[in-house]
Scaffold this motif. Sequence first.
Motif, PDB file in Angstrom:
ATOM      1  N   THR A  58       0.885  -0.830   0.150  1.00 16.25           N
ATOM      2  CA  THR A  58       0.631  -0.252   0.006  1.00 16.25           C
ATOM      3  C   THR A  58       1.056   1.096   0.058  1.00 16.25           C
ATOM      4  O   THR A  58       1.437   1.400   0.828  1.00 16.25           O
ATOM      5  CB  THR A  58      -0.716  -0.253   1.348  1.00 16.25           C
ATOM      6  OG1 THR A  58      -1.339  -1.200   1.322  1.00 16.25           O
ATOM      7  CG2 THR A  58      -1.582   1.570   1.160  1.00 16.25           C
ATOM      8  N   ASN A  59       0.321   2.031  -0.439  1.00 15.31           N
ATOM      9  CA  ASN A  59       1.026   3.424  -0.960  1.00 15.31           C
ATOM     10  C   ASN A  59       0.297   4.632  -1.007  1.00 15.31           C
ATOM     11  O   ASN A  59      -0.678   4.698  -1.410  1.00 15.31           O
ATOM     12  CB  ASN A  59       1.364   3.636  -2.361  1.00 15.31           C
ATOM     13  CG  ASN A  59       2.529   2.036  -2.352  1.00 15.31           C
ATOM     14  OD1 ASN A  59       3.810   2.221  -2.198  1.00 15.31           O
ATOM     15  ND2 ASN A  59       2.228   1.140  -2.753  1.00 15.31           N
ATOM     16  N   ILE A  98       6.292  12.478 -12.187  1.00 21.68           N
ATOM     17  CA  ILE A  98       6.205  13.265 -13.251  1.00 21.68           C
ATOM     18  C   ILE A  98       6.641  14.315 -13.575  1.00 21.68           C
ATOM     19  O   ILE A  98       7.439  15.367 -14.080  1.00 21.68           O
ATOM     20  CB  ILE A  98       4.597  13.213 -14.174  1.00 21.68           C
ATOM     21  CG1 ILE A  98       4.005  11.674 -14.785  1.00 21.68           C
ATOM     22  CG2 ILE A  98       4.279  13.827 -14.819  1.00 21.68           C
ATOM     23  CD1 ILE A  98       2.936  11.102 -14.509  1.00 21.68           C
ATOM     24  N   LYS A  99       6.175  15.072 -11.743  1.00 26.45           N
ATOM     25  CA  LYS A  99       7.001  16.014 -11.673  1.00 26.45           C
ATOM     26  C   LYS A  99       7.158  16.457  -9.879  1.00 26.45           C
ATOM     27  O   LYS A  99       6.232  16.395  -9.496  1.00 26.45           O
ATOM     28  CB  LYS A  99       5.344  17.705 -11.639  1.00 26.45           C
ATOM     29  CG  LYS A  99       6.060  18.606 -11.033  1.00 26.45           C
ATOM     30  CD  LYS A  99       5.088  19.677 -11.372  1.00 26.45           C
ATOM     31  CE  LYS A  99       5.076  21.396 -11.419  1.00 26.45           C
ATOM     32  NZ  LYS A  99       4.311  22.000 -11.310  1.00 26.45           N
ATOM     33  N   GLY A 100       8.369  17.014 -10.544  1.00 29.42           N
ATOM     34  CA  GLY A 100       9.282  16.454  -8.258  1.00 29.42           C
ATOM     35  C   GLY A 100       9.538  15.248  -8.317  1.00 29.42           C
ATOM     36  O   GLY A 100       8.799  14.195  -8.799  1.00 29.42           O
ATOM     37  N   ASP A 101       9.789  14.835  -6.990  1.00 33.00           N
ATOM     38  CA  ASP A 101      10.273  13.559  -6.674  1.00 33.00           C
ATOM     39  C   ASP A 101       8.887  13.531  -6.129  1.00 33.00           C
ATOM     40  O   ASP A 101       8.377  13.736  -5.384  1.00 33.00           O
ATOM     41  CB  ASP A 101      10.667  14.201  -5.835  1.00 33.00           C
ATOM     42  CG  ASP A 101      12.434  13.611  -6.054  1.00 33.00           C
ATOM     43  OD1 ASP A 101      12.840  13.446  -7.799  1.00 33.00           O
ATOM     44  OD2 ASP A 101      13.677  14.092  -5.388  1.00 33.00           O
ATOM     45  N   LEU A 102       8.481  11.768  -6.744  1.00 32.34           N
ATOM     46  CA  LEU A 102       7.370  11.082  -5.720  1.00 32.34           C
ATOM     47  C   LEU A 102       7.327  10.990  -4.274  1.00 32.34           C
ATOM     48  O   LEU A 102       8.736   9.966  -4.365  1.00 32.34           O
ATOM     49  CB  LEU A 102       7.042  10.073  -6.908  1.00 32.34           C
ATOM     50  CG  LEU A 102       5.680   9.751  -6.312  1.00 32.34           C
ATOM     51  CD1 LEU A 102       4.423  10.697  -6.661  1.00 32.34           C
ATOM     52  CD2 LEU A 102       5.101   8.690  -7.626  1.00 32.34           C
ATOM     53  N   ARG A 103       7.146  11.173  -3.362  1.00 28.67           N
ATOM     54  CA  ARG A 103       7.177  10.801  -1.958  1.00 28.67           C
ATOM     55  C   ARG A 103       6.220  10.047  -1.035  1.00 28.67           C
ATOM     56  O   ARG A 103       4.975  10.370  -0.837  1.00 28.67           O
ATOM     57  CB  ARG A 103       7.411  11.581  -0.964  1.00 28.67           C
ATOM     58  CG  ARG A 103       7.872  11.294   0.044  1.00 28.67           C
ATOM     59  CD  ARG A 103       8.533  12.445   1.292  1.00 28.67           C
ATOM     60  NE  ARG A 103       9.176  12.482   2.473  1.00 28.67           N
ATOM     61  CZ  ARG A 103       9.335  12.827   3.548  1.00 28.67           C
ATOM     62  NH1 ARG A 103       8.811  13.888   3.406  1.00 28.67           N
ATOM     63  NH2 ARG A 103       9.611  12.120   4.586  1.00 28.67           N
ATOM     64  N   LEU A 104       6.516   8.627  -1.323  1.00 33.29           N
ATOM     65  CA  LEU A 104       5.600   8.244  -0.611  1.00 33.29           C
ATOM     66  C   LEU A 104       5.710   7.132   0.680  1.00 33.29           C
ATOM     67  O   LEU A 104       6.914   6.640   1.088  1.00 33.29           O
ATOM     68  CB  LEU A 104       4.846   7.020  -1.876  1.00 33.29           C
ATOM     69  CG  LEU A 104       4.780   7.238  -3.755  1.00 33.29           C
ATOM     70  CD1 LEU A 104       5.077   5.881  -4.376  1.00 33.29           C
ATOM     71  CD2 LEU A 104       3.470   7.356  -3.650  1.00 33.29           C
ATOM     72  N   ILE A 105       4.793   6.787   1.394  1.00 33.58           N
ATOM     73  CA  ILE A 105       5.063   6.085   2.423  1.00 33.58           C
ATOM     74  C   ILE A 105       4.352   4.803   2.170  1.00 33.58           C
ATOM     75  O   ILE A 105       2.957   4.765   1.435  1.00 33.58           O
ATOM     76  CB  ILE A 105       4.021   6.654   3.524  1.00 33.58           C
ATOM     77  CG1 ILE A 105       4.621   8.270   4.116  1.00 33.58           C
ATOM     78  CG2 ILE A 105       4.075   5.746   4.648  1.00 33.58           C
ATOM     79  CD1 ILE A 105       6.275   8.656   3.965  1.00 33.58           C
ATOM     80  N   CYS A 106       4.970   3.756   1.723  1.00 33.28           N
ATOM     81  CA  CYS A 106       4.630   1.995   1.941  1.00 33.28           C
ATOM     82  C   CYS A 106       4.711   1.627   2.827  1.00 33.28           C
ATOM     83  O   CYS A 106       5.776   1.235   3.716  1.00 33.28           O
ATOM     84  CB  CYS A 106       5.895   2.227   0.936  1.00 33.28           C
ATOM     85  SG  CYS A 106       6.135   3.516  -0.468  1.00 33.28           S
ATOM     86  N   ALA A 107       3.863   0.855   2.286  1.00 33.99           N
ATOM     87  CA  ALA A 107       3.406  -0.440   3.508  1.00 33.99           C
ATOM     88  C   ALA A 107       3.839  -1.690   3.097  1.00 33.99           C
ATOM     89  O   ALA A 107       2.761  -1.935   2.469  1.00 33.99           O
ATOM     90  CB  ALA A 107       2.394  -0.604   4.977  1.00 33.99           C
ATOM     91  N   PHE A 108       4.254  -2.658   3.474  1.00 38.56           N
ATOM     92  CA  PHE A 108       4.365  -4.381   2.706  1.00 38.56           C
ATOM     93  C   PHE A 108       4.191  -5.202   3.442  1.00 38.56           C
ATOM     94  O   PHE A 108       4.243  -5.560   4.752  1.00 38.56           O
ATOM     95  CB  PHE A 108       5.507  -4.870   2.401  1.00 38.56           C
ATOM     96  CG  PHE A 108       6.403  -3.627   1.311  1.00 38.56           C
ATOM     97  CD1 PHE A 108       6.456  -4.785   0.281  1.00 38.56           C
ATOM     98  CD2 PHE A 108       7.124  -2.580   0.960  1.00 38.56           C
ATOM     99  CE1 PHE A 108       6.939  -4.036  -1.064  1.00 38.56           C
ATOM    100  CE2 PHE A 108       7.410  -2.170   0.271  1.00 38.56           C
ATOM    101  CZ  PHE A 108       7.602  -3.206  -1.146  1.00 38.56           C
TER     102      PHE A 108
END
Length: 127
Positions: A58-59, A98-108
């Motif tokens: 999940t992101n 696409i625009k700027g760095d994509l910052r994601l909080i990810c759970a595995f």
Amino acid sequence: MIVRKLAHIINTWRHARGEGWESRRLVLAEDKMGYSLHDTLVKEGAELHLEYKHHLETNYCIEGLGEVENLATGEKHPIQPGTMYALDNHDKHILRAIKGDLRLICAFSPPLSGREVHDSDGSYSKD
């Protein structure tokens, strides 16, 4: 109780890097929480071909603009701050910043050990 600061993870073994991405691994399998939690950056212009065959993910986007493409259906979904997407069927996908760095909080789930590397097909090994 587990308390960690992102600043203490940067440039340690918990700070994984690859072409076009970085993953700062906050919670890992050794923490025995049943999932792992990551603060991930996908660099602007990066296009990551991924398929987590052994993990669900999940992101949640907190910065940047991008899109995720489901390769089984061809659907493209825009990603911006406040967008969540879950790979609930081990979905083969392309993630684009696409625009700027994509910052994601990810759970595995199951949790990562923190030492995994992507296989040639974009997945992590089962162990």
